[in-house]
Write an enzyme that holds these catalytic residues in place. Structure first.
Site, PDB file in Angstrom:
ATOM      1  N   LYS A  43       0.715  -1.426   0.070  1.00 53.40           N
ATOM      2  CA  LYS A  43      -0.689  -0.017   0.567  1.00 53.40           C
ATOM      3  C   LYS A  43       0.965   1.267  -0.095  1.00 53.40           C
ATOM      4  CE  LYS A  43      -3.677  -0.908  -0.527  1.00 53.40           C
ATOM      5  NZ  LYS A  43      -3.865  -1.726  -1.492  1.00 53.40           N
ATOM      6  N   HIS A  58       7.350  -7.716  -1.856  1.00 51.06           N
ATOM      7  CA  HIS A  58       7.458  -7.215  -0.517  1.00 51.06           C
ATOM      8  C   HIS A  58       7.959  -7.480   0.302  1.00 51.06           C
ATOM      9  CE1 HIS A  58       3.324  -4.736  -2.110  1.00 51.06           C
ATOM     10  NE2 HIS A  58       3.331  -5.829  -1.826  1.00 51.06           N
ATOM     11  N   SER A  80      -4.869   2.550   4.342  1.00 55.82           N
ATOM     12  CA  SER A  80      -5.015   2.750   3.452  1.00 55.82           C
ATOM     13  C   SER A  80      -5.263   0.849   2.765  1.00 55.82           C
ATOM     14  CB  SER A  80      -3.554   2.703   1.867  1.00 55.82           C
ATOM     15  OG  SER A  80      -3.931   2.425   1.134  1.00 55.82           O
ATOM     16  N   TYR A  82       6.050   8.986  -1.848  1.00 53.35           N
ATOM     17  CA  TYR A  82       5.031   8.981  -2.445  1.00 53.35           C
ATOM     18  C   TYR A  82       4.519  10.073  -2.230  1.00 53.35           C
ATOM     19  CZ  TYR A  82       0.300   7.619  -3.268  1.00 53.35           C
ATOM     20  OH  TYR A  82      -1.298   7.842  -3.156  1.00 53.35           O
ATOM     21  N   ARG A 140      -8.057   2.995  -4.628  1.00 52.44           N
ATOM     22  CA  ARG A 140      -9.274   3.599  -3.398  1.00 52.44           C
ATOM     23  C   ARG A 140      -9.376   5.621  -3.174  1.00 52.44           C
ATOM     24  NH1 ARG A 140     -10.182   5.219   1.764  1.00 52.44           N
ATOM     25  NH2 ARG A 140      -7.216   5.274   1.163  1.00 52.44           N
TER      26      ARG A 140
HETATM   27  P1  A3P Z   1      -5.408   4.212  -1.089  1.00 46.63           P
HETATM   28  O1  A3P Z   1      -5.401   3.314  -0.247  1.00 46.63           O
HETATM   29  O2  A3P Z   1      -4.994   4.999  -0.067  1.00 46.63           O
HETATM   30  O3  A3P Z   1      -6.167   4.771  -1.836  1.00 46.63           O
HETATM   31  P2  A3P Z   1       0.664  -0.566  -4.063  1.00 46.63           P
HETATM   32  O4  A3P Z   1       0.235   0.214  -4.887  1.00 46.63           O
HETATM   33  O5  A3P Z   1       1.362  -0.116  -3.290  1.00 46.63           O
HETATM   34  O6  A3P Z   1      -0.929  -1.713  -3.373  1.00 46.63           O
HETATM   35  O7  A3P Z   1      -0.616   0.961  -2.755  1.00 46.63           O
HETATM   36  C1  A3P Z   1      -1.840   1.255  -3.309  1.00 46.63           C
HETATM   37  C2  A3P Z   1      -2.325   2.866  -2.557  1.00 46.63           C
HETATM   38  O8  A3P Z   1      -0.955   3.806  -4.161  1.00 46.63           O
HETATM   39  C3  A3P Z   1      -3.950   3.180  -2.528  1.00 46.63           C
HETATM   40  O9  A3P Z   1      -3.513   3.694  -2.158  1.00 46.63           O
HETATM   41  C4  A3P Z   1      -3.443   3.494  -4.104  1.00 46.63           C
HETATM   42  O10 A3P Z   1      -4.541   4.818  -4.135  1.00 46.63           O
HETATM   43  C5  A3P Z   1      -2.109   4.325  -4.661  1.00 46.63           C
HETATM   44  N1  A3P Z   1      -2.501   4.690  -5.920  1.00 46.63           N
HETATM   45  C6  A3P Z   1      -2.270   3.796  -7.183  1.00 46.63           C
HETATM   46  N2  A3P Z   1      -1.876   4.231  -8.057  1.00 46.63           N
HETATM   47  C7  A3P Z   1      -1.640   5.618  -7.910  1.00 46.63           C
HETATM   48  C8  A3P Z   1      -1.263   7.154  -8.255  1.00 46.63           C
HETATM   49  N3  A3P Z   1      -1.325   7.301  -9.928  1.00 46.63           N
HETATM   50  N4  A3P Z   1      -1.370   8.139  -7.792  1.00 46.63           N
HETATM   51  C9  A3P Z   1      -1.514   8.328  -6.386  1.00 46.63           C
HETATM   52  N5  A3P Z   1      -2.142   7.123  -5.909  1.00 46.63           N
HETATM   53  C10 A3P Z   1      -1.620   5.911  -6.655  1.00 46.63           C
END
Ligand code: A3P
Length: 283
Positions: free
Chosen positions: A42, A89, A119, A174, A240
């Site tokens: 996440k 991971h 998240s 991030y 999300r």
């Molecule tokens: P949220 O749950 O806060 O929305 P991972 O890819 O490591 O599983 O992380 C998922 C998180 O990264 C989620 O956070 C997701 O929405 C966010 N995410 C994915 N693509 C993104 C983008 N292009 N810009 C910003 N956040 C992004």
């Protein structure tokens, strides 16, 4: 419930990572041109993957996470003839040693752990591969104890941070990507040794915006081969909110205090965070 989770080296994994595979990983045969995409769940793994794929265009294969699947995974990866981008991971100690010997390039993406926790909480609630969680309060306790998939955020980060001076590892935030994506993409391309023009960078940023990625996923059928998270095959669960600071909508002042106490205690020695002042600023 608990059958969804097993422990390996003391770290909780889902049953989607078979113990046989995890056991065999240390003998994994890395290639010098492999690229690792490392994260605690996440933290923005899919976002980063989308960017790297575009920096390289068609000549690379983005694999599913190295720890996802059963023992046949090793052969599947061995059989790929193209350059491999391998998400994981795993904490540093569990990373197959051959990647270290060959000094493969790796990205490590970090996100404010409070937002990461939020998240992950929603992910636990939506994802049938993860145990049911009763409430945010319960989840936060589990998160702080490291009693969630992939273990403690703190330990994961610290295991990689020890290698912050390794020239083959690039740490990305991030929050920096949210603030100024073109600069981060440029930095990534320089690190990879790939030449891209400013207009290409612009296009990459457009194609990896949250809105663009989310709407693309809604159009497609779930394809397990395309997920870069070992915890789901359903990409629809990934996108999300994609925001910075959503933790403020979840943490009570008391929870915030508890989190910060733990953070300060665990991160005392973290030079990376101190020098960047990144996470502590948003904390
Ligand atoms: P949220 O749950 O806060 O929305 P991972 O890819 O490591 O599983 O992380 C998922 C998180 O990264 C989620 O956070 C997701 O929405 C966010 N995410 C994915 N693509 C993104 C983008 N292009 N810009 C910003 N956040 C992004």
């Amino acid at each position: 419930q608990t059958a969804l989770i097993h422990r390996f080296n003391g770290i909780p994994f889902t049953t989607r990572s078979s113990p046989d595979l995890l056991k065999s990983l240390d003998a994994f045969d890395a290639r010098e041109d492999d690229i690792l995409l490392v994260s605690y769940p996440k933290s923005g793994t899919h976002w980063l993957a989308q960017i790297i794929k575009q920096i390289y265009t068609p000549k690379v294969t983005l694999t599913s996470p190295i720890e996802f699947g059963d023992i046949s995974k090793v052969e599947e990866l061995n059989n790929l003839s193209s350059k491999r981008i391998i998400p994981t991971h795993l904490d540093y100690n569990m990373l197959p040693s051959n990647f270290k010997v060959k000094q493969c390039k790796a990205f490590y993406i970090i996100r404010n752990p409070k937002d990461t926790a939020v998240s992950m909480y929603h992910y636990y609630r939506d994802n049938p591969n993860l145990p049911t969680i009763d409430s945010w309060t319960v989840f936060l306790q589990l998160f702080l104890r490291g009693d969630v998939v992939c273990g403690s955020w703190f330990d994961h980060f610290l295991s990689w941070e020890e290698h912050k001076n390794d020239r083959n590892i690039l740490f990305l935030f991030y929050e920096d990507m949210k603030k100024d994506l073109p600069t981060v993409v440029k930095k990534m391309s320089v690190f990879l040794g790939v030449n891209i023009s400013d207009s290409e960078i612009k296009e990459i940023c457009e194609k990896s915006s949250f809105t663009e990625m989310k709407s693309n996923v809604e159009k497609e059928n779930s394809d397990p081969n395309h997920t870069v998270c070992a915890l789901t095959s359903n990409r629809k669960l990934i996108f999300r909110k994609g925001a910075v600071g959503d933790w403020k909508n979840h943490f009570t002042p008391k929870q915030n205090k508890m989190f910060e106490e733990m953070f300060n205690k665990k991160m005392k020695l973290s030079e990376l965070l101190a020098s960047k002042q990144k996470l502590s600023k948003t904390l």
